[in-house]
Write a protein that holds these residues in place. Structure first.
Motif, PDB file in Angstrom:
ATOM      1  N   TRP A 184       9.229  10.000 -11.176  1.00  0.00           N
ATOM      2  CA  TRP A 184       7.778  10.035 -10.985  1.00  0.00           C
ATOM      3  C   TRP A 184       7.425   9.230  -9.741  1.00  0.00           C
ATOM      4  CZ3 TRP A 184       4.343  12.799 -13.928  1.00  0.00           C
ATOM      5  CH2 TRP A 184       4.816  13.313 -15.143  1.00  0.00           C
ATOM      6  N   LEU A 185       6.707   9.870  -8.853  1.00  0.00           N
ATOM      7  CA  LEU A 185       6.216   9.213  -7.641  1.00  0.00           C
ATOM      8  C   LEU A 185       4.707   9.094  -7.709  1.00  0.00           C
ATOM      9  CD1 LEU A 185       8.303  11.121  -4.943  1.00  0.00           C
ATOM     10  CD2 LEU A 185       8.640   8.757  -5.675  1.00  0.00           C
ATOM     11  N   LYS A 186       4.204   7.972  -7.257  1.00  0.00           N
ATOM     12  CA  LYS A 186       2.759   7.783  -7.168  1.00  0.00           C
ATOM     13  C   LYS A 186       2.418   7.295  -5.770  1.00  0.00           C
ATOM     14  CE  LYS A 186      -1.245   5.517  -9.240  1.00  0.00           C
ATOM     15  NZ  LYS A 186      -1.733   4.642 -10.328  1.00  0.00           N
ATOM     16  N   GLY A 187       1.536   8.041  -5.115  1.00  0.00           N
ATOM     17  CA  GLY A 187       1.154   7.696  -3.763  1.00  0.00           C
ATOM     18  C   GLY A 187       0.417   6.382  -3.685  1.00  0.00           C
TER      19      GLY A 187
ATOM     20  N   SER B  61      -1.909   3.812  -0.785  1.00  0.00           N
ATOM     21  CA  SER B  61      -3.252   3.868  -0.198  1.00  0.00           C
ATOM     22  C   SER B  61      -3.394   4.944   0.864  1.00  0.00           C
ATOM     23  CB  SER B  61      -3.600   2.507   0.417  1.00  0.00           C
ATOM     24  OG  SER B  61      -2.632   2.133   1.392  1.00  0.00           O
ATOM     25  N   ALA B  62      -2.274   5.496   1.321  1.00  0.00           N
ATOM     26  CA  ALA B  62      -2.327   6.546   2.337  1.00  0.00           C
ATOM     27  C   ALA B  62      -1.237   7.568   2.056  1.00  0.00           C
ATOM     28  CB  ALA B  62      -2.147   5.952   3.734  1.00  0.00           C
ATOM     29  N   ALA B  63      -1.429   8.770   2.550  1.00  0.00           N
ATOM     30  CA  ALA B  63      -0.430   9.824   2.386  1.00  0.00           C
ATOM     31  C   ALA B  63       0.831   9.495   3.187  1.00  0.00           C
ATOM     32  CB  ALA B  63      -1.006  11.164   2.835  1.00  0.00           C
ATOM     33  N   VAL B  64       1.982   9.919   2.663  1.00  0.00           N
ATOM     34  CA  VAL B  64       3.268   9.688   3.338  1.00  0.00           C
ATOM     35  C   VAL B  64       4.119  10.942   3.219  1.00  0.00           C
ATOM     36  CG1 VAL B  64       3.297   7.182   2.979  1.00  0.00           C
ATOM     37  CG2 VAL B  64       4.296   8.702   1.251  1.00  0.00           C
ATOM     38  N   GLU B  65       5.097  11.060   4.125  1.00  0.00           N
ATOM     39  CA  GLU B  65       6.076  12.133   4.055  1.00  0.00           C
ATOM     40  C   GLU B  65       7.312  11.625   3.314  1.00  0.00           C
ATOM     41  OE1 GLU B  65       5.713  15.261   4.999  1.00  0.00           O
ATOM     42  OE2 GLU B  65       3.661  14.857   5.700  1.00  0.00           O
ATOM     43  N   VAL B  66       7.627  12.228   2.198  1.00  0.00           N
ATOM     44  CA  VAL B  66       8.821  11.868   1.433  1.00  0.00           C
ATOM     45  C   VAL B  66       9.981  12.689   1.983  1.00  0.00           C
ATOM     46  CG1 VAL B  66       9.911  11.809  -0.833  1.00  0.00           C
ATOM     47  CG2 VAL B  66       7.474  11.293  -0.603  1.00  0.00           C
ATOM     48  N   GLU B  67      10.896  12.010   2.655  1.00  0.00           N
ATOM     49  CA  GLU B  67      11.997  12.693   3.322  1.00  0.00           C
ATOM     50  C   GLU B  67      13.200  12.926   2.424  1.00  0.00           C
ATOM     51  OE1 GLU B  67      12.653   9.905   6.393  1.00  0.00           O
ATOM     52  OE2 GLU B  67      10.856  10.453   7.548  1.00  0.00           O
ATOM     53  N   HIS B  68      13.389  12.042   1.454  1.00  0.00           N
ATOM     54  CA  HIS B  68      14.608  12.113   0.654  1.00  0.00           C
ATOM     55  C   HIS B  68      14.400  11.433  -0.689  1.00  0.00           C
ATOM     56  CE1 HIS B  68      18.843  11.609  -0.497  1.00  0.00           C
ATOM     57  NE2 HIS B  68      18.582  10.343  -0.706  1.00  0.00           N
TER      58      HIS B  68
ATOM     59  N   GLY C 228       0.360  12.635  -1.262  1.00  0.00           N
ATOM     60  CA  GLY C 228      -0.974  12.178  -0.909  1.00  0.00           C
ATOM     61  C   GLY C 228      -1.294  10.806  -1.471  1.00  0.00           C
ATOM     62  N   ALA C 229      -2.345  10.207  -0.973  1.00  0.00           N
ATOM     63  CA  ALA C 229      -2.808   8.908  -1.463  1.00  0.00           C
ATOM     64  C   ALA C 229      -3.146   9.018  -2.952  1.00  0.00           C
ATOM     65  CB  ALA C 229      -4.021   8.448  -0.675  1.00  0.00           C
ATOM     66  N   GLU C 230      -2.571   8.115  -3.744  1.00  0.00           N
ATOM     67  CA  GLU C 230      -2.780   8.066  -5.196  1.00  0.00           C
ATOM     68  C   GLU C 230      -2.287   9.310  -5.926  1.00  0.00           C
ATOM     69  OE1 GLU C 230      -3.783   5.300  -6.564  1.00  0.00           O
ATOM     70  OE2 GLU C 230      -4.155   4.358  -4.620  1.00  0.00           O
ATOM     71  N   GLU C 231      -1.616  10.193  -5.250  1.00  0.00           N
ATOM     72  CA  GLU C 231      -1.108  11.403  -5.897  1.00  0.00           C
ATOM     73  C   GLU C 231       0.097  11.076  -6.764  1.00  0.00           C
ATOM     74  OE1 GLU C 231       1.126  15.658  -4.828  1.00  0.00           O
ATOM     75  OE2 GLU C 231       0.345  14.392  -3.214  1.00  0.00           O
TER      76      GLU C 231
ATOM     77  N   GLY D  65       0.801  -1.218   0.000  1.00  0.00           N
ATOM     78  CA  GLY D  65       0.000   0.000   0.000  1.00  0.00           C
ATOM     79  C   GLY D  65       0.828   1.260   0.000  1.00  0.00           C
ATOM     80  N   GLY D  66       2.175   1.111  -0.053  1.00  0.00           N
ATOM     81  CA  GLY D  66       3.047   2.274  -0.069  1.00  0.00           C
ATOM     82  C   GLY D  66       3.170   2.875  -1.459  1.00  0.00           C
ATOM     83  N   PRO D  67       3.931   3.941  -1.599  1.00  0.00           N
ATOM     84  CA  PRO D  67       4.087   4.602  -2.896  1.00  0.00           C
ATOM     85  C   PRO D  67       4.947   3.783  -3.854  1.00  0.00           C
ATOM     86  CG  PRO D  67       5.486   5.625  -1.262  1.00  0.00           C
ATOM     87  CD  PRO D  67       4.645   4.629  -0.526  1.00  0.00           C
ATOM     88  N   SER D  68       4.944   4.183  -5.115  1.00  0.00           N
ATOM     89  CA  SER D  68       5.774   3.560  -6.143  1.00  0.00           C
ATOM     90  C   SER D  68       6.558   4.649  -6.856  1.00  0.00           C
ATOM     91  CB  SER D  68       4.922   2.762  -7.135  1.00  0.00           C
ATOM     92  OG  SER D  68       3.918   3.579  -7.704  1.00  0.00           O
ATOM     93  N   VAL D  69       7.616   4.227  -7.564  1.00  0.00           N
ATOM     94  CA  VAL D  69       8.505   5.185  -8.195  1.00  0.00           C
ATOM     95  C   VAL D  69       8.904   4.695  -9.577  1.00  0.00           C
ATOM     96  CG1 VAL D  69      10.561   4.133  -7.168  1.00  0.00           C
ATOM     97  CG2 VAL D  69      10.657   6.513  -7.903  1.00  0.00           C
TER      98      VAL D  69
END
Length: 350
Positions: free
Chosen positions: A37-40, A42-49, A85-88, A13-17
């Motif tokens: 390209w990042l795609k969120g 199932s839930a929003a996450v903080e991208v730190e790096h 964001g989720a699915e962003e 459920g995490g993001p993909s790249v």
């Protein structure tokens, strides 16, 4: 858009790249451009790096024999510190400079068998995931192409190319490995040498050209390897008669076997030895030495191109990429991704 790599360290459920490089080969010292390209999930996450790593598949010689592995030779930070964001979907464009000593992977569009990669690292929620790996194509600088073109016109043929872990003493080498191009001798030199090995060490100021001749022995003597170093400037690309220049290099390399008795000792991946400094010759400075025996490995990854009798340039363009090299390139990238991207970094130098 297809996101080809889930960030496994983040969990289901995490993001993909996906990293997309701009089309075409880049050159050493040039700018590598593209987009992450990042795609969120199932839930929003903080991208730190977000970062990029440049990797090379390198051969290393050691007491147990030879081995191959991935070496990270440059890192770049592309940013971070935002909420995905989720699915962003979010695009992070980049343009980063390649090291000047980045190996050349192709000549006139023909692969040489050198394996380089660009890997994307994304840090989310306290975890870093090496999420995406793409092959990197690098073409020669104009001055490198001029040298190779002259060798081809003089009658040298392409045999192989590989990357060797270690340093060449007496040079300005920056990376922990160097590229070695093995050439079959031109007919006019075949009586004296069995093989010529070529290494380019580029810098903002110009190019160091390291030549090694595997010299044939006589009836009562063993062969010796002659080593020479020449320097040229980038602005010399259109100013020199390159056929005459390179022919002079080869003749000096062969002739100095008897004139100089300097010997260099080599071992454990590093080259040591006194360098003999000569006068300027057609605009290039030359440094010549000699040593007994052989210190470099035979063809490894580099049996990539069947060079034709018409010369290096024509032979490379008209050659066929060996199927086993294509398989090795695929295995390198697939294997690296399967083990989470860390399996080949044992040879890395920080």
């Amino acid at each position: 858009m297809v996101f080809k790599r889930l960030l496994g360290a983040i969990g289901v459920g995490g993001p993909s790249v996906d990293t997309v490089l701009d089309g075409g080969a880049v050159v050493p010292g040039g700018m590598l451009a593209g987009r992450v390209w990042l795609k969120g999930g199932s839930a929003a996450v903080e991208v730190e790096h977000i970062g990029l790593e440049l990797l090379a598949r390198v051969e290393a010689e050691h007491e147990e024999g030879e081995s191959e592995g991935a070496v990270v030779f440059e890192r770049f930070s592309l940013g971070g510190g935002f909420r995905l964001g989720a699915e962003e979907e979010r695009e992070v464009p980049f343009a980063v400079p390649l090291p000047w000593e980045t190996p050349v992977t192709e000549l006139y569009g023909q692969p040489l068998g050198i394996v380089l990669g660009v890997r994307t690292e994304v840090g989310v929620a306290g975890a870093r995931d090496k999420g995406d790996l793409d092959p990197l194509a690098v073409g020669p600088l104009p001055v490198q192409e001029a040298v190779l073109e002259a060798l081809g016109q003089l009658g040298f043929g392409f045999r192989s190319a590989d990357l060797e872990y270690g340093r060449i003493g007496g040079t300005g080498q920056q990376l922990p490995f160097y590229q070695e191009v093995e050439l079959t001798p031109a007919p006019q030199y075949a009586h004296a040498v069995q093989e010529v090995e070529l290494t380019f060490l580029a810098s903002p100021a110009g190019l160091e050209v390291v030549l090694e001749a595997d010299k044939r022995g006589g009836p009562f003597s063993s062969g010796q390897d002659a080593l020479a170093r020449f320097t040229v400037r980038h602005e010399d690309t259109h100013a020199l008669d390159w056929n005459s220049e390179v022919d002079g290099w080869i003749r000096q390399l062969i002739a100095h076997r008897e004139a100089y008795g300097t010997h260099a000792a080599y071992g454990h991946g590093e080259h040591y030895g006194e360098q003999l400094y000569g006068e300027h010759h057609h605009g290039s400075r030359h440094h010549i030495g000699e040593h007994d025996g052989h210190h470099r490995s035979g063809p490894g990854l580099g049996t990539a191109v069947a060079a034709g009798a018409a010369g290096l340039a024509v032979g490379v363009v008209g050659g066929m990429v060996a199927a086993e090299v294509v398989d090795e390139i695929g295995d390198f990238f697939e294997g690296d991704e399967e083990d989470g991207g860390d399996g080949g970094d044992g040879g890395e130098e920080d």
